[in-house]
Design an enzyme around this catalytic site. Structure first.
Site, PDB file in Angstrom:
ATOM      1  N   ARG A 132      -4.723   1.186 -13.290  1.00  0.00           N
ATOM      2  CA  ARG A 132      -5.352   0.423 -12.206  1.00  0.00           C
ATOM      3  C   ARG A 132      -6.790   0.100 -12.590  1.00  0.00           C
ATOM      4  O   ARG A 132      -7.559   0.987 -12.961  1.00  0.00           O
ATOM      5  CB  ARG A 132      -5.314   1.224 -10.907  1.00  0.00           C
ATOM      6  CG  ARG A 132      -5.975   0.522  -9.727  1.00  0.00           C
ATOM      7  CD  ARG A 132      -5.962   1.411  -8.500  1.00  0.00           C
ATOM      8  NE  ARG A 132      -4.599   1.641  -8.038  1.00  0.00           N
ATOM      9  CZ  ARG A 132      -4.202   2.753  -7.430  1.00  0.00           C
ATOM     10  NH1 ARG A 132      -5.047   3.748  -7.232  1.00  0.00           N
ATOM     11  NH2 ARG A 132      -2.952   2.878  -7.029  1.00  0.00           N
ATOM     12  N   ARG A 246     -10.189  13.054  -0.272  1.00  0.00           N
ATOM     13  CA  ARG A 246      -9.061  12.116  -0.359  1.00  0.00           C
ATOM     14  C   ARG A 246      -9.623  10.754  -0.758  1.00  0.00           C
ATOM     15  O   ARG A 246     -10.838  10.573  -0.872  1.00  0.00           O
ATOM     16  CB  ARG A 246      -8.364  12.022   1.011  1.00  0.00           C
ATOM     17  CG  ARG A 246      -6.890  11.569   0.961  1.00  0.00           C
ATOM     18  CD  ARG A 246      -5.986  12.623   0.375  1.00  0.00           C
ATOM     19  NE  ARG A 246      -4.580  12.409   0.761  1.00  0.00           N
ATOM     20  CZ  ARG A 246      -3.740  11.570   0.155  1.00  0.00           C
ATOM     21  NH1 ARG A 246      -4.165  10.842  -0.856  1.00  0.00           N
ATOM     22  NH2 ARG A 246      -2.492  11.447   0.564  1.00  0.00           N
ATOM     23  N   LYS A 247      -8.748   9.786  -0.963  1.00  0.00           N
ATOM     24  CA  LYS A 247      -9.214   8.457  -1.348  1.00  0.00           C
ATOM     25  C   LYS A 247     -10.034   7.824  -0.231  1.00  0.00           C
ATOM     26  O   LYS A 247      -9.977   8.239   0.935  1.00  0.00           O
ATOM     27  CB  LYS A 247      -8.033   7.558  -1.697  1.00  0.00           C
ATOM     28  CG  LYS A 247      -7.153   7.148  -0.522  1.00  0.00           C
ATOM     29  CD  LYS A 247      -6.071   6.196  -1.014  1.00  0.00           C
ATOM     30  CE  LYS A 247      -5.185   5.729   0.138  1.00  0.00           C
ATOM     31  NZ  LYS A 247      -4.142   4.800  -0.301  1.00  0.00           N
ATOM     32  N   GLY A 504       7.478   0.633   0.173  1.00  0.00           N
ATOM     33  CA  GLY A 504       8.612   1.457  -0.219  1.00  0.00           C
ATOM     34  C   GLY A 504       8.672   2.820   0.416  1.00  0.00           C
ATOM     35  O   GLY A 504       9.701   3.498   0.337  1.00  0.00           O
ATOM     36  N   CYS A 509       1.422   1.383   1.098  1.00  0.00           N
ATOM     37  CA  CYS A 509       0.619   0.569   0.193  1.00  0.00           C
ATOM     38  C   CYS A 509       0.825  -0.919   0.464  1.00  0.00           C
ATOM     39  O   CYS A 509      -0.054  -1.736   0.204  1.00  0.00           O
ATOM     40  CB  CYS A 509       0.972   0.882  -1.264  1.00  0.00           C
ATOM     41  SG  CYS A 509       0.562   2.572  -1.745  1.00  0.00           S
ATOM     42  N   GLY A 510       1.986  -1.280   1.002  1.00  0.00           N
ATOM     43  CA  GLY A 510       2.260  -2.669   1.362  1.00  0.00           C
ATOM     44  C   GLY A 510       1.694  -3.070   2.703  1.00  0.00           C
ATOM     45  O   GLY A 510       1.863  -4.209   3.137  1.00  0.00           O
TER      46      GLY A 510
END
Length: 587
Positions: A132, A246-247, A504, A509-510
């Site tokens: 990424r 966390r992110k 998914g 993430c989508g």
């Protein structure tokens, strides 16, 4: 500005239809009601949980009880050392057999390499990695694009690239022995993958039309560049913000259209003036996870534009110092805001600012609240006279090496050698002389593959990686999203924009919660009661000035049964017309 010294790199309307679901709404950054009441917080709770040791930040021993496995991996060995102290060079020389024999090296490839933007695809592509990149504001050059194409080309059918929902590139098929050379190549073209995964700050998002949009509020590129350079210390590695619980996602808003999706970011800078000064109101805490999704809320704070980096630094330090490090489902920043209360969290950020305070939010928001979101696909005039940009549709964001080379050629031939990636997984070619537009539109790539004017449903289609590559995904998404959309288009005629997102798994993430219709992968049961791939359907997500998250509409629908259900939803709630009826009317 501030005491920070940051080197710049040269920058290389879809109105949503309403549905019957009534989701929770969110507001712009200027508060319309009083901030949340303060929570009583013991002073002991506000003791920083990390401390600096030998240039890195580590969790103190007394706060290590009950921590999650990822935190233990970070304690056992500092992930950034793989980059900052050359550990990647030694790791890349080891065979996979050697790596698997040792816990530390196994954790290196499965966890710590994510600090270098490398994700081992252990489940579906053992021994291969997704890489990424960091691409602030989604701006990239033809040279960078060609380099990435050269990387994935050598991996044949295992290599490809995706435009992500954070205006970014992800390349696939990478093998560990190639990584040191790839990292050098990235540096040569002005790219980095550093600190783009795990407990780090993700790619800073901005207006994809920054600097070229006649209606823009502010050019977001300088701010997103500054953020990215601060976060990675100019691609050298920044340990001060590399051990978060966390992110963490950030965006800078520069458009009335809110292309940047501020309501789903941990920190969103919302342009506003105060007493004649330009700056930003702040939204905080937006996130998606498997167990909880929340929209960002106003911090009741305004900063002058010069404080974009000090504010980011202060908030990251507060999150780093105080955030919970137990159950990973409860470690995003909004959980900390809930625990401390908004005012205490705000005060913890303020005391980490250089001036030890934060101004209250401005009432002079510059984002227009009633604005019809514009479509950036197709041909549109720029603010620069005689120039236009062309937005092109990249089906579910997937490209191959030859596609990337051709995109780079088009950017050089017709534009300024620049490409812009968008959070909807599309690409914009800016700075095209109007006299060259017709020739560009007649290029085979734009006529046959990446269309400036796709069908209405394809135009709003977004899909995560899915289980083709991702070990988290429960279902295949990209090919299925295209197939379902094409089949639905044969059944119904859609006349209004409808955004459909696929993800998914529950990590989203989508971003299915911001879609008009969202599909979240799950296991379902077919008509015989046997397990099969399925999807939970979400309805009612909205973006733009009236943004809010969608709500669950129907659970565990077998994927093979989705087409008629989606067609019915489009007819009943989005004004679509069945093709048979349409033909009867025409006759």
């Amino acid at each position: 500005m501030s005491s920070f010294s940051v080197r710049f790199f040269t920058p290389q309307a879809l109105p949503s239809t309403s549905v019957s679901v009534r989701p929770k709404t969110w507001v712009l950054a200027a508060p319309t009601s009083a901030p949340a009441a303060s929570v009583e917080v013991d002073a002991v709770r506000l003791e920083p949980r990390v401390e600096e040791r030998d240039g890195y930040f580590v969790l103190k021993e007394k706060f290590r009880e009950g921590i999650n496995p990822q935190e233990k991996v970070k304690i056992e060995k500092e992930p950034l050392k793989l980059f900052m102290e050359g550990g990647i060079d030694e790791l890349a020389k080891m065979s996979l057999e050697e790596i698997e024999k040792d816990k530390h090296s196994k954790d290196d490839i499965d966890v710590r390499l994510k600090w270098l933007g490398l994700f081992h695809r252990r489940k579906h592509q053992y021994g291969r990695f997704m890489m990424r990149l960091k691409l602030p504001n989604g701006v990239t050059t033809s040279a960078q694009t060609r380099y990435l194409a050269s990387v994935i080309r050598k991996y044949g059918k295992e290599g490809c690239a995706d435009v992500t929902t954070r205006q970014n590139w992800q390349i696939r098929g990478v093998v560990l022995p190639d990584v040191p050379e790839i990292l050098k190549g990235l540096e040569e073209v002005g790219l980095t993958s550093l600190q783009s995964g795990m407990d780090n700050v993700r790619n800073p998002v901005g207006n994809p039309l920054a600097g070229i949009d006649p209606e823009e509020i502010v050019d977001t590129r300088p701010y997103t560049n500054l953020l990215s350079q601060f976060i990675t210390a100019n691609s050298r590695g920044n340990p001060a913000v590399a051990n978060l619980p966390r992110k963490w996602n950030a965006c800078v808003v520069g458009s009335h259209d809110l292309y940047e999706h501020p309501h789903i970011n941990d920190l969103a800078y919302m342009p506003a003036t105060k007493d004649g000064r330009f700056g930003f109101n702040l939204l905080v805490g937006g996130f998606f996870s498997g167990k909880r999704c929340d929209e960002a809320i106003p911090l009741d704070a305004w900063i002058p534009a010069d404080d974009v980096i000090p504010l980011c630094k202060a908030m990251l330090e507060a999150f780093r110092d105080l955030g919970y490090r137990g159950n990973r489902q409860k470690t995003r920043m909004m959980w900390l805001i809930d625990e401390l209360g908004l005012e205490v969290f705000r005060s913890e950020v303020a005391k980490r600012m250089p001036q030890k305070e934060l101004e209250r939010a401005s009432t002079e928001d510059l984002v227009q609240k009633h604005w019809e979101r514009r479509d950036y696909l197709g041909v549109h005039p720029q603010k620069q006279e005689g120039f236009s940009y062309v937005g092109i549709h990249i089906p579910v964001g997937r490209v191959q090496a030859d596609d990337m080379d051709e995109l780079a050629r088009l950017a050089d031939t017709y534009g300024s050698g620049e490409l812009r990636l968008t959070v909807e997984q599309n690409i914009i070619i800016p700075n095209i002389e109007n006299s060259k537009i017709e020739a560009l539109l007649n290029e085979p790539l734009l006529k046959d593959q990446f269309l400036p004017e796709p069908s209405i449903l394809l135009k709003g289609l977004v899909a995560c990686t899915g289980n083709q590559f991702c070990g988290q995904a429960i279902i295949e998404t990209k090919a299925r999203a295209l197939k379902v959309t094409e089949e639905v288009e044969r059944i119904v005629s859609v006349t209004r924009p409808v955004r459909m997102h696929w993800t998914g798994c529950p990590n989203s993430c989508g971003q299915v919660q911001v879609a008009d219709i969202g599909f979240m992968g799950c296991m379902a049961r077919d008509e015989n009661g046997k397990p099969c791939e399925g999807a939970d359907i979400f309805l009612g997500g909205r973006i733009g000035s009236d943004s809010h998250l969608g709500q669950l509409y129907k659970k565990a629908v077998p994927c093979k049964d989705l087409v008629p259900i989606v067609a019915d939803i489009l007819v009943e709630q989005f004004g679509a017309v069945p093709r048979e009826r349409e033909e009867e009317v025409e006759n």
